[in-house]
Scaffold this motif. Structure first.
Motif, PDB file in Angstrom:
ATOM      1  N   GLU A  68       3.717  29.402  58.380  1.00 53.34           N
ATOM      2  CA  GLU A  68       3.577  29.004  59.787  1.00 53.34           C
ATOM      3  C   GLU A  68       4.603  29.736  60.656  1.00 53.34           C
ATOM      4  O   GLU A  68       4.285  30.246  61.726  1.00 53.34           O
ATOM      5  N   TYR A  69       5.842  29.812  60.180  1.00 49.84           N
ATOM      6  CA  TYR A  69       6.899  30.519  60.907  1.00 49.84           C
ATOM      7  C   TYR A  69       6.514  31.993  61.100  1.00 49.84           C
ATOM      8  O   TYR A  69       6.634  32.540  62.201  1.00 49.84           O
ATOM      9  N   ALA A  70       6.046  32.633  60.022  1.00 50.12           N
ATOM     10  CA  ALA A  70       5.694  34.051  60.093  1.00 50.12           C
ATOM     11  C   ALA A  70       4.559  34.291  61.081  1.00 50.12           C
ATOM     12  O   ALA A  70       4.580  35.265  61.839  1.00 50.12           O
ATOM     13  N   LEU A  71       3.575  33.397  61.091  1.00 50.94           N
ATOM     14  CA  LEU A  71       2.454  33.546  62.018  1.00 50.94           C
ATOM     15  C   LEU A  71       2.899  33.327  63.462  1.00 50.94           C
ATOM     16  O   LEU A  71       2.516  34.081  64.361  1.00 50.94           O
ATOM     17  N   GLU A  72       3.726  32.318  63.689  1.00 45.57           N
ATOM     18  CA  GLU A  72       4.198  32.022  65.046  1.00 45.57           C
ATOM     19  C   GLU A  72       5.109  33.107  65.597  1.00 45.57           C
ATOM     20  O   GLU A  72       5.126  33.365  66.792  1.00 45.57           O
ATOM     21  N   HIS A  73       5.886  33.731  64.719  1.00 49.13           N
ATOM     22  CA  HIS A  73       6.853  34.741  65.154  1.00 49.13           C
ATOM     23  C   HIS A  73       6.361  36.167  64.932  1.00 49.13           C
ATOM     24  O   HIS A  73       7.118  37.122  65.081  1.00 49.13           O
ATOM     25  N   ASP A  74       5.096  36.306  64.573  1.00 50.55           N
ATOM     26  CA  ASP A  74       4.467  37.615  64.388  1.00 50.55           C
ATOM     27  C   ASP A  74       5.300  38.531  63.482  1.00 50.55           C
ATOM     28  O   ASP A  74       5.539  39.688  63.817  1.00 50.55           O
ATOM     29  N   GLU A  75       5.732  37.987  62.345  1.00 53.59           N
ATOM     30  CA  GLU A  75       6.480  38.787  61.373  1.00 53.59           C
ATOM     31  C   GLU A  75       5.575  39.894  60.847  1.00 53.59           C
ATOM     32  O   GLU A  75       4.470  39.631  60.400  1.00 53.59           O
ATOM     33  N   ARG A  76       6.048  41.124  60.902  1.00 50.47           N
ATOM     34  CA  ARG A  76       5.214  42.265  60.530  1.00 50.47           C
ATOM     35  C   ARG A  76       5.632  42.919  59.227  1.00 50.47           C
ATOM     36  O   ARG A  76       4.997  43.880  58.801  1.00 50.47           O
ATOM     37  N   PHE A  77       6.675  42.417  58.614  1.00 50.51           N
ATOM     38  CA  PHE A  77       7.155  43.016  57.367  1.00 50.51           C
ATOM     39  C   PHE A  77       7.416  41.924  56.346  1.00 50.51           C
ATOM     40  O   PHE A  77       7.804  40.811  56.697  1.00 50.51           O
ATOM     41  N   GLY A  78       7.196  42.264  55.102  1.00 46.07           N
ATOM     42  CA  GLY A  78       7.563  41.375  54.012  1.00 46.07           C
ATOM     43  C   GLY A  78       6.513  40.342  53.661  1.00 46.07           C
ATOM     44  O   GLY A  78       5.462  40.234  54.286  1.00 46.07           O
ATOM     45  N   ILE A  79       6.841  39.594  52.621  1.00 43.33           N
ATOM     46  CA  ILE A  79       6.009  38.511  52.133  1.00 43.33           C
ATOM     47  C   ILE A  79       6.550  37.218  52.725  1.00 43.33           C
ATOM     48  O   ILE A  79       7.720  36.902  52.568  1.00 43.33           O
ATOM     49  N   TRP A  80       5.706  36.489  53.401  1.00 47.56           N
ATOM     50  CA  TRP A  80       6.057  35.202  54.021  1.00 47.56           C
ATOM     51  C   TRP A  80       4.980  34.203  53.640  1.00 47.56           C
ATOM     52  O   TRP A  80       3.789  34.464  53.842  1.00 47.56           O
ATOM     53  N   GLY A  81       5.363  33.091  53.091  1.00 44.67           N
ATOM     54  CA  GLY A  81       4.389  32.073  52.718  1.00 44.67           C
ATOM     55  C   GLY A  81       3.382  32.561  51.691  1.00 44.67           C
ATOM     56  O   GLY A  81       2.267  32.070  51.622  1.00 44.67           O
ATOM     57  N   GLY A  82       3.772  33.555  50.924  1.00 40.88           N
ATOM     58  CA  GLY A  82       2.903  34.083  49.880  1.00 40.88           C
ATOM     59  C   GLY A  82       1.911  35.134  50.332  1.00 40.88           C
ATOM     60  O   GLY A  82       1.091  35.592  49.540  1.00 40.88           O
ATOM     61  N   LEU A  83       1.984  35.545  51.594  1.00 41.80           N
ATOM     62  CA  LEU A  83       1.045  36.540  52.114  1.00 41.80           C
ATOM     63  C   LEU A  83       1.761  37.776  52.636  1.00 41.80           C
ATOM     64  O   LEU A  83       2.838  37.685  53.233  1.00 41.80           O
ATOM     65  N   SER A  84       1.132  38.920  52.448  1.00 41.45           N
ATOM     66  CA  SER A  84       1.640  40.172  53.002  1.00 41.45           C
ATOM     67  C   SER A  84       1.287  40.242  54.486  1.00 41.45           C
ATOM     68  O   SER A  84       0.514  39.429  54.990  1.00 41.45           O
ATOM     69  N   ASP A  85       1.823  41.234  55.168  1.00 37.59           N
ATOM     70  CA  ASP A  85       1.511  41.412  56.584  1.00 37.59           C
ATOM     71  C   ASP A  85       0.009  41.576  56.790  1.00 37.59           C
ATOM     72  O   ASP A  85      -0.580  40.955  57.673  1.00 37.59           O
ATOM     73  N   ARG A  86      -0.626  42.368  55.980  1.00 38.05           N
ATOM     74  CA  ARG A  86      -2.071  42.590  56.094  1.00 38.05           C
ATOM     75  C   ARG A  86      -2.834  41.278  55.903  1.00 38.05           C
ATOM     76  O   ARG A  86      -3.753  40.967  56.656  1.00 38.05           O
ATOM     77  N   GLU A  87      -2.428  40.505  54.911  1.00 37.53           N
ATOM     78  CA  GLU A  87      -3.089  39.216  54.654  1.00 37.53           C
ATOM     79  C   GLU A  87      -2.858  38.230  55.808  1.00 37.53           C
ATOM     80  O   GLU A  87      -3.762  37.483  56.174  1.00 37.53           O
ATOM     81  N   ARG A  88      -1.657  38.260  56.388  1.00 40.50           N
ATOM     82  CA  ARG A  88      -1.374  37.380  57.535  1.00 40.50           C
ATOM     83  C   ARG A  88      -2.204  37.774  58.751  1.00 40.50           C
ATOM     84  O   ARG A  88      -2.729  36.924  59.469  1.00 40.50           O
ATOM     85  N   ARG A  89      -2.352  39.068  58.999  1.00 35.71           N
ATOM     86  CA  ARG A  89      -3.180  39.529  60.124  1.00 35.71           C
ATOM     87  C   ARG A  89      -4.637  39.095  59.930  1.00 35.71           C
ATOM     88  O   ARG A  89      -5.287  38.641  60.869  1.00 35.71           O
ATOM     89  N   ARG A  90      -5.142  39.212  58.703  1.00 31.99           N
ATOM     90  CA  ARG A  90      -6.505  38.795  58.406  1.00 31.99           C
ATOM     91  C   ARG A  90      -6.662  37.295  58.635  1.00 31.99           C
ATOM     92  O   ARG A  90      -7.636  36.850  59.237  1.00 31.99           O
ATOM     93  N   LEU A  91      -5.674  36.511  58.201  1.00 33.61           N
ATOM     94  CA  LEU A  91      -5.711  35.051  58.393  1.00 33.61           C
ATOM     95  C   LEU A  91      -5.697  34.711  59.877  1.00 33.61           C
ATOM     96  O   LEU A  91      -6.451  33.837  60.326  1.00 33.61           O
ATOM     97  N   LYS A  92      -4.857  35.399  60.653  1.00 34.97           N
ATOM     98  CA  LYS A  92      -4.791  35.140  62.100  1.00 34.97           C
ATOM     99  C   LYS A  92      -6.145  35.394  62.758  1.00 34.97           C
ATOM    100  O   LYS A  92      -6.577  34.639  63.624  1.00 34.97           O
ATOM    101  N   LYS A  93      -6.834  36.451  62.338  1.00 31.28           N
ATOM    102  CA  LYS A  93      -8.168  36.754  62.886  1.00 31.28           C
ATOM    103  C   LYS A  93      -9.138  35.627  62.554  1.00 31.28           C
ATOM    104  O   LYS A  93      -9.935  35.222  63.388  1.00 31.28           O
ATOM    105  N   GLN A  94      -9.077  35.142  61.315  1.00 35.85           N
ATOM    106  CA  GLN A  94      -9.978  34.065  60.897  1.00 35.85           C
ATOM    107  C   GLN A  94      -9.708  32.780  61.669  1.00 35.85           C
ATOM    108  O   GLN A  94     -10.629  32.046  61.992  1.00 35.85           O
ATOM    109  N   LEU A  95      -8.433  32.516  61.948  1.00 39.22           N
ATOM    110  CA  LEU A  95      -8.055  31.277  62.626  1.00 39.22           C
ATOM    111  C   LEU A  95      -8.301  31.320  64.126  1.00 39.22           C
ATOM    112  O   LEU A  95      -8.454  30.287  64.755  1.00 39.22           O
ATOM    113  N   GLY A  96      -8.274  32.524  64.675  1.00 37.89           N
ATOM    114  CA  GLY A  96      -8.271  32.506  66.104  1.00 37.89           C
ATOM    115  C   GLY A  96      -9.157  33.340  66.860  1.00 37.89           C
ATOM    116  O   GLY A  96      -9.481  33.209  67.947  1.00 37.89           O
TER     117      GLY A  96
END
Length: 96
Positions: A68-96
């Motif tokens: 949640e922190y990584a998504l809210e703060h648009d973290e673009r590097f590293g593994i956060w919450g078990g997801l890579s940046d690419r995976e987080r971007r894909r999740l954000k698209k699905q959610l929003g």
């Protein structure tokens, strides 16, 4: 009810909401398993393996807060919450 008591206590102690939320963020970060391991595993070189970091994340009690922190703060590097940046971007698209 407990949240109201926390907010009242923070206000009585002179804390702003930003300070209170900063304290809450710090609490989950202190509990994170990644804080007890080598940070380089969570920020691999381009093309490097993320397997070890993701394995650690799966066992982490604050994984959801981290993501949640990584998504809210648009973290673009590293593994956060078990997801890579690419995976987080894909999740954000699905959610929003």
């Amino acid at each position: 009810m407990a949240d109201d008591a926390i907010l009242r206590g923070a206000a009585a102690g002179g804390m702003t909401l930003d300070e209170l939320f900063g304290t809450v963020e710090q609490e989950w970060q202190d509990q994170a398993l990644c804080a007890q391991t080598d940070p380089e595993a969570f920020f691999p070189e381009k093309g490097g393996s993320t397997r070890e970091a993701k394995r650690i994340c799966k066992a982490c009690a604050v994984r959801d807060e981290c993501l949640e922190y990584a998504l809210e703060h648009d973290e673009r590097f590293g593994i956060w919450g078990g997801l890579s940046d690419r995976e987080r971007r894909r999740l954000k698209k699905q959610l929003g």
